[in-house]
Scaffold this motif. Structure first.
Motif, PDB file in Angstrom:
ATOM      1  N   ALA A 149      41.731  23.401 -35.790  1.00 16.74           N
ATOM      2  CA  ALA A 149      42.915  22.790 -35.349  1.00 16.74           C
ATOM      3  C   ALA A 149      43.966  23.714 -34.658  1.00 16.74           C
ATOM      4  CB  ALA A 149      44.069  22.369 -36.558  1.00 16.74           C
ATOM      5  N   MET A 155      49.018  22.826 -36.096  1.00 19.67           N
ATOM      6  CA  MET A 155      48.449  21.859 -37.367  1.00 19.67           C
ATOM      7  C   MET A 155      47.215  23.164 -38.357  1.00 19.67           C
ATOM      8  SD  MET A 155      49.478  19.736 -35.826  1.00 19.67           S
ATOM      9  CE  MET A 155      48.200  18.820 -36.947  1.00 19.67           C
ATOM     10  N   LEU A 183      45.510  16.520 -31.215  1.00 18.77           N
ATOM     11  CA  LEU A 183      46.893  16.894 -31.535  1.00 18.77           C
ATOM     12  C   LEU A 183      47.345  17.982 -30.694  1.00 18.77           C
ATOM     13  CD1 LEU A 183      44.153  19.090 -34.350  1.00 18.77           C
ATOM     14  CD2 LEU A 183      45.837  16.856 -35.061  1.00 18.77           C
ATOM     15  N   ARG A 243      53.661  16.460 -37.598  1.00 20.60           N
ATOM     16  CA  ARG A 243      53.563  17.518 -38.357  1.00 20.60           C
ATOM     17  C   ARG A 243      54.523  17.895 -39.143  1.00 20.60           C
ATOM     18  NH1 ARG A 243      52.085  21.268 -33.620  1.00 20.60           N
ATOM     19  NH2 ARG A 243      51.799  20.465 -31.995  1.00 20.60           N
TER      20      ARG A 243
END
Length: 270
Positions: A9, A20, A47, A55
């Motif tokens: 991520a 992330m 993402l 988030r």
């Protein structure tokens, strides 16, 4: 610094916005799963395209040890934490990143209106000991939950972007109380009975008032005076008629096959 969605991520984020890697770091099993998923193939997209609100919502959902779930966007895409895994059973982990209606079609008629209320701006909901029939182990299972659906809003417009679910399964408590109530019904109905026949009839009547626990019952009395040991029905509940095979005592011989099946559902044959 960022990396691809199919690998690690992204590490960084705008000031005040978690990257992330930070979002997934404390997420346990589900956090690890989410950090390795290819989100570009889901309705949420890669993402790097996740908004601040998503988030923050995922970060707030993953870390707590209380069962929580984020349902994001008009399709209510599922994101949940480790504590919710027992609630969904065998639907995990395939349910992560999929629309709620595809994963839980069996409960949409019960919770769909509640989710619609939240998404349409009608505010949060609260349900206590709500009965649901969930297919989480390959069959429909009676379950009870206390849960709340709360809106996740865009900052600063207050537009509803998704639903935050906090839930607790109360099945054991509800069923336990229900079964104790059934036992009290039987005790209260039979304590003043003067004859065995009265005991049988009153007990069957009491069980008839507890159909959630005992859909049907039949009390069969042995007849030792017959040439061969047989039984005859003396009381029933939950049965419109006594099955023909049971109404003929001579056809039911003790130790030779027992009583015929009355129904495919669980019940009592006493």
């Amino acid at each position: 610094m960022r990396t691809s969605d199919t690998g690690r991520a992204e590490v960084g984020g705008r000031q005040g916005v978690p990257g992330m890697a930070q979002v997934f770091a404390s997420g346990g099993e589900v956090g690890q799963l989410m950090s390795t998923m290819d989100w570009s193939g889901t309705l949420l997209g890669p993402l790097r395209s996740w908004c601040v609100e998503l988030r923050m919502a995922v970060s707030a959902c993953l870390e707590p040890r209380f069962p929580m779930q984020v349902l994001w966007g008009p399709d209510l895409v599922i994101l949940h934490n480790d504590a919710l895994i027992p609630h969904v059973g065998k639907k995990h982990p395939e349910c992560v990143g999929r629309p709620f209606r595809e994963v839980f079609p069996e409960v949409m008629h019960r919770v769909g209106p509640l989710l619609g209320q939240v998404m349409s701006g009608g505010g949060a909901t609260w349900e206590q000991d709500r009965r649901l029939l969930l297919d989480r182990h390959g069959y429909l299972e009676e379950c009870f939950f206390s849960f709340s659906y709360s809106p996740i809003r865009r900052i600063p417009t207050a537009e509803v972007l998704g639903v935050l679910t906090t839930a607790y399964e109360t099945t054991r408590n509800v069923v336990g109380v229900r079964r104790l109530s059934c036992l009290r019904e039987i005790a209260g109905a039979t304590v003043q009975a003067q004859t065995s026949g009265e005991v049988f009839r009153n007990a069957a009547d009491a069980l008839g008032r507890c159909s959630a626990e005992v859909p049907y019952c039949m009390v069969l009395l042995r007849r030792p005076d017959a040439a061969r040991l047989t039984v005859r029905p003396v009381a029933t509940a939950g049965l419109a008629t006594v099955p023909d095979a049971v109404s003929r005592p001579a056809s039911i011989v003790h130790g030779a096959g027992g009583a015929p099946p009355c129904d495919q559902r669980p019940g009592f044959l006493i």
